[in-house]
Design a protein around this motif. Structure first.
Motif, short mmCIF file in Angstrom:
data_model
loop_
_atom_site.label_atom_id
_atom_site.label_comp_id
_atom_site.label_asym_id
_atom_site.label_seq_id
_atom_site.Cartn_x
_atom_site.Cartn_y
_atom_site.Cartn_z
N VAL A 64 43.83 29.94 31.86
CA VAL A 64 44.08 31.33 32.19
C VAL A 64 45.59 31.58 32.28
O VAL A 64 46.36 30.72 32.71
N ASP A 65 46.01 32.75 31.85
CA ASP A 65 47.40 33.18 31.94
C ASP A 65 47.60 33.91 33.26
O ASP A 65 47.12 35.04 33.44
N SER A 66 48.30 33.28 34.20
CA SER A 66 48.46 33.87 35.52
C SER A 66 49.33 35.13 35.50
O SER A 66 49.37 35.88 36.49
N GLU A 67 50.03 35.38 34.39
CA GLU A 67 50.86 36.58 34.27
C GLU A 67 50.06 37.78 33.75
O GLU A 67 50.55 38.90 33.78
N ASP A 68 48.86 37.53 33.25
CA ASP A 68 48.05 38.60 32.67
C ASP A 68 47.31 39.33 33.79
O ASP A 68 46.49 38.73 34.49
N PRO A 69 47.54 40.62 33.98
CA PRO A 69 46.91 41.33 35.11
C PRO A 69 45.39 41.40 35.00
O PRO A 69 44.70 41.40 36.02
N ILE A 70 44.87 41.45 33.77
CA ILE A 70 43.41 41.49 33.62
C ILE A 70 42.80 40.17 34.05
O ILE A 70 41.83 40.12 34.82
N GLN A 71 43.36 39.07 33.57
CA GLN A 71 42.84 37.75 33.94
C GLN A 71 43.06 37.47 35.42
O GLN A 71 42.22 36.84 36.07
N SER A 72 44.16 37.93 35.97
CA SER A 72 44.40 37.76 37.41
C SER A 72 43.33 38.46 38.23
O SER A 72 42.77 37.90 39.17
N ALA A 73 43.01 39.69 37.86
CA ALA A 73 41.98 40.44 38.59
C ALA A 73 40.62 39.78 38.42
O ALA A 73 39.83 39.69 39.38
N GLU A 74 40.32 39.30 37.22
CA GLU A 74 39.04 38.63 36.99
C GLU A 74 38.96 37.33 37.79
O GLU A 74 37.90 36.98 38.32
N ALA A 75 40.08 36.60 37.88
CA ALA A 75 40.10 35.37 38.67
C ALA A 75 39.85 35.67 40.14
O ALA A 75 39.14 34.93 40.82
N ALA A 76 40.42 36.75 40.64
CA ALA A 76 40.20 37.14 42.03
C ALA A 76 38.74 37.50 42.28
O ALA A 76 38.14 37.09 43.29
N ARG A 77 38.15 38.25 41.35
CA ARG A 77 36.74 38.64 41.53
C ARG A 77 35.82 37.44 41.41
O ARG A 77 34.81 37.34 42.13
N LEU A 78 36.15 36.52 40.51
CA LEU A 78 35.35 35.30 40.40
C LEU A 78 35.42 34.50 41.69
O LEU A 78 34.40 33.98 42.16
#
Length: 293
Positions: free
Chosen positions: A105-119
């Motif tokens: 995962v790219d920790s700088e990507d806001p979409i992936q960051s939000a998905e990681a938080a929800r996961l």
């Protein structure tokens, strides 16, 4: 980044064939600071560090399997004929997992960051009622969480804060090492959470803050992105309580201090870090001081 060099021996291949029924040549997969992973067909063989207690890994695997029952991004270890998930070959614990495709995962990507938080929120909900026996060995993050003073980055104020926080919070099973390197994405979306070897029982707030650290600006000590990560987690109804800036900062600093201890222990064992590793270590030490309340 220093990755461990553990070979996939003929004895391990024979054991995987006999115990799990998977045969073939192994392809080393990227990553692994303490364990090495090899692809064999549609499974992954993980070889743990020499002498690590198989009971500890079995305990962690039960947490992973529990999460996998209701969270599709979590994958469960494959059982042997007797139902256990760990065997030992020449002192190395061996486990076998379904193959998960993707990249970190790219920790700088806001979409992936939000998905990681929800996961993470869904993982915490899935594990909230699970009551495993005590962990056979203390995990990386548990050490010092009760306020026991640390020889690494001594901070009596942090010790006292941790002791009070831990005493007054609810504990549950956690992943224990939730960061971009243990998450996979495909086509820009988070698809898999890996590596449960540091699973523990602790306050969900601890893991939320630790994860937020990995998706924030650690160099400048800016909590803006951390707050965004925490907000996405709470929007998904994670089990951690609300976190003010003091709580986020102190729990992040606990994580950073444990990383510093791990780095020094690795050096003492003879691990040779490259310049990127040293730069990362210097950055994390600076973050420990930047986030001081």
């Amino acid at each position: 980044m220093v990755y461990t060099d553990i070979p996939l021996t003929d004895n391990i291949l024979d054991t995987v064939a006999a115990e799990w029924g998977h045969r073939g040549a192994g392809e080393r997969l990227h990553g692994g600071e303490e364990s090495a992973a090899y692809r064999i067909g549609e499974v992954v063989v993980r070889i743990g560090s020499l002498g690590r207690d198989p009971a500890e890994i079995e305990w962690c695997n039960t947490v992973a399997a529990t999460a996998a029952r209701s969270v599709p991004e979590a994958i469960a270890p494959l059982p042997r004929a007797d139902g256990s998930t760990v065997t030992v070959v020449a002192g190395h614990p061996i486990t076998v997992w379904p193959l998960a495709r993707g990249q970190w995962v790219d920790s700088e990507d806001p979409i992936q960051s939000a998905e990681a938080a929800r996961l993470l929120a869904r993982l915490h909900r899935a594990l909230a009622t699970y009551r495993p026996p005590p962990r056979p060995v203390r995990s990386f993050l548990e050490i010092g969480l009760d306020g026991t003073p640390s020889a690494h980055l001594p901070d009596p104020d942090l010790d006292r804060w941790l002791a009070e926080f831990t005493r007054t919070t609810r504990h549950q099973p956690l992943h224990g090492d939730y960061y971009a390197g243990n998450l996979l994405c495909h086509n820009g979306h988070v698809t898999t959470v890996l590596d449960w070897d540091e699973a523990l029982i602790g306050p969900p707030e601890l893991e939320l803050a630790s994860a937020a650290l990995e998706f924030t600006d650690e160099v400048r000590g800016d909590l803006t992105r951390a707050r965004t990560f925490v907000a996405a987690y709470h929007a998904e109804s994670g089990t951690a309580g609300e976190l003010d800036d003091l709580t986020i900062s102190q729990l992040m600093r606990h994580r950073l201090r444990r990383e510093a201890a791990y780095f020094d222990i690795a050096v003492a064992r003879g691990v040779e870090h490259d310049e990127d590793d040293h730069e990362y270590h210097r950055r994390r030490l600076a973050a420990f001081h930047h986030f001081r309340p």
